[in-house]
Design a protein around this motif. Structure first.
Motif, short mmCIF file in Angstrom:
data_model
loop_
_atom_site.label_atom_id
_atom_site.label_comp_id
_atom_site.label_asym_id
_atom_site.label_seq_id
_atom_site.Cartn_x
_atom_site.Cartn_y
_atom_site.Cartn_z
N ASP A 1 -24.71 -3.94 -50.21
CA ASP A 1 -24.39 -3.24 -51.46
C ASP A 1 -23.11 -2.43 -51.31
O ASP A 1 -22.50 -2.41 -50.25
CB ASP A 1 -25.56 -2.34 -51.89
CG ASP A 1 -26.02 -1.39 -50.80
OD1 ASP A 1 -25.17 -0.89 -50.03
OD2 ASP A 1 -27.24 -1.13 -50.71
N LYS A 2 -22.75 -1.74 -52.38
CA LYS A 2 -21.49 -0.99 -52.39
C LYS A 2 -21.48 0.12 -51.34
O LYS A 2 -20.49 0.32 -50.65
CB LYS A 2 -21.23 -0.41 -53.78
CG LYS A 2 -19.86 0.24 -53.89
CD LYS A 2 -19.58 0.75 -55.27
CE LYS A 2 -18.18 1.36 -55.33
NZ LYS A 2 -17.96 2.13 -56.54
N ALA A 3 -22.59 0.83 -51.19
CA ALA A 3 -22.64 1.91 -50.19
C ALA A 3 -22.43 1.35 -48.78
O ALA A 3 -21.71 1.94 -47.97
CB ALA A 3 -23.96 2.65 -50.30
N ALA A 4 -23.05 0.21 -48.48
CA ALA A 4 -22.92 -0.39 -47.15
C ALA A 4 -21.50 -0.88 -46.89
O ALA A 4 -20.98 -0.73 -45.78
CB ALA A 4 -23.91 -1.54 -46.99
N ILE A 5 -20.85 -1.44 -47.90
CA ILE A 5 -19.48 -1.93 -47.69
C ILE A 5 -18.51 -0.76 -47.55
O ILE A 5 -17.54 -0.84 -46.80
CB ILE A 5 -19.07 -2.94 -48.80
CG1 ILE A 5 -17.97 -3.87 -48.29
CG2 ILE A 5 -18.66 -2.24 -50.09
CD1 ILE A 5 -17.69 -5.06 -49.19
N GLU A 6 -18.79 0.36 -48.22
CA GLU A 6 -17.96 1.55 -48.05
C GLU A 6 -18.14 2.14 -46.64
O GLU A 6 -17.17 2.58 -46.02
CB GLU A 6 -18.28 2.57 -49.13
CG GLU A 6 -17.75 2.14 -50.49
CD GLU A 6 -18.17 3.04 -51.64
OE1 GLU A 6 -19.16 3.81 -51.51
OE2 GLU A 6 -17.51 2.97 -52.70
N ARG A 7 -19.38 2.12 -46.13
CA ARG A 7 -19.62 2.58 -44.75
C ARG A 7 -18.89 1.68 -43.75
O ARG A 7 -18.31 2.15 -42.77
CB ARG A 7 -21.11 2.62 -44.43
CG ARG A 7 -21.85 3.79 -45.04
CD ARG A 7 -23.25 3.97 -44.48
NE ARG A 7 -24.08 2.78 -44.60
CZ ARG A 7 -24.79 2.45 -45.68
NH1 ARG A 7 -24.76 3.23 -46.76
NH2 ARG A 7 -25.54 1.36 -45.69
N LEU A 8 -18.91 0.36 -44.01
CA LEU A 8 -18.20 -0.59 -43.14
C LEU A 8 -16.70 -0.30 -43.16
O LEU A 8 -16.06 -0.29 -42.11
CB LEU A 8 -18.48 -2.02 -43.58
CG LEU A 8 -17.70 -3.11 -42.85
CD1 LEU A 8 -17.96 -3.07 -41.34
CD2 LEU A 8 -18.04 -4.47 -43.42
N ALA A 9 -16.14 -0.06 -44.32
CA ALA A 9 -14.71 0.26 -44.42
C ALA A 9 -14.39 1.51 -43.60
O ALA A 9 -13.39 1.53 -42.86
CB ALA A 9 -14.31 0.45 -45.88
N ASP A 10 -15.23 2.54 -43.71
CA ASP A 10 -15.02 3.77 -42.93
C ASP A 10 -15.12 3.49 -41.43
O ASP A 10 -14.32 4.00 -40.64
CB ASP A 10 -16.04 4.84 -43.32
CG ASP A 10 -15.83 5.38 -44.74
OD1 ASP A 10 -14.72 5.19 -45.30
OD2 ASP A 10 -16.78 5.99 -45.27
#
Length: 150
Positions: free
Chosen positions: A80-89
Motif C-alpha cells: 500500500d501507499k504507506a509501505a511504499i513511502e517507508r520503502l522510499a525512506d
C-alpha cells in the motif's frame, strides 16, 4: 484454456554476482536460495524474499547486463501507499536515489531506483486507488495525465 499461476521468477543478466547479491540483500531483504556453478565457478544465483516478493534469478553475463542497463523489466509489488513511502525512506537512508512516490495509473509508484548494473527496479502498490473494471482502461500519456491527477 491454459492455466497460469503468476510469474515463477524474473531473470536478469549481471556483471558481478556478488555485488548484485549484496545489493538485493542489503537494500530489499532478499536471501540467496540457489547457486548455480560450473567447474566450481558460480554462474548464477536465485534469491527469494521472506515476505513474498518475486523470486529473482541473476546470471553472470556482463555484455548483456550492459545492454540491458536502464530498462525497467518489472515492478515489485508493495502492499500500500504507506509501505511504499517507508520503502522510499529506507532506500534514501541507504543512499539510493529514486524519483519518490507518485500517484500512478491505478496505484502508487516508486520509480528510478537502479541496481548495480543499472537495471531500473520499480515498485508499485498492489493496493489501488482506482479499481480496474472488465473494460480495458485506456490511459493517454501516462506520465503527463498522472502528474495532473496527482
Amino acid at each position: 484454456m491454459v492455466t497460469l499461476d503468476g510469474i515463477h521468477h524474473v531473470k536478469l543478466p549481471v556483471a558481478d554476482l556478488d555485488r548484485t547479491r549484496t545489493w538485493y540483500e542489503t537494500r530489499l531483504g532478499y536471501r540467496l536460495t540457489i547457486r548455480f556453478t560450473k567447474n566450481g565457478d558460480t554462474t548464477g544465483v536465485v534469491m527469494t524474499h521472506p515476505d513474498g516478493g518475486p523470486m529473482l534469478s541473476f546470471v553472470r553475463d556482463p555484455e548483456r547486463a550492459a545492454r540491458a542497463s536502464g530498462f525497467d523489466y518489472f515492478s515489485i509489488g508493495v502492499p500500500d501507499k504507506a509501505a511504499i513511502e517507508r520503502l522510499a525512506d529506507h532506500l534514501t537512508t541507504l543512499g539510493e536515489t529514486h524519483a519518490g512516490v507518485h500517484f500512478a495509473s491505478i496505484g502508487w509508484i516508486l520509480p528510478m531506483t537502479h541496481d548495480p548494473d543499472g537495471h531500473e527496479v520499480r515498485f508499485y502498490t498492489t493496493d489501488h486507488h482506482t479499481t480496474p473494471t472488465d473494460d480495458v482502461l485506456v490511459i493517454e500519456d501516462p506520465v503527463g495525465s498522472e502528474a495532473r491527477r496527482e
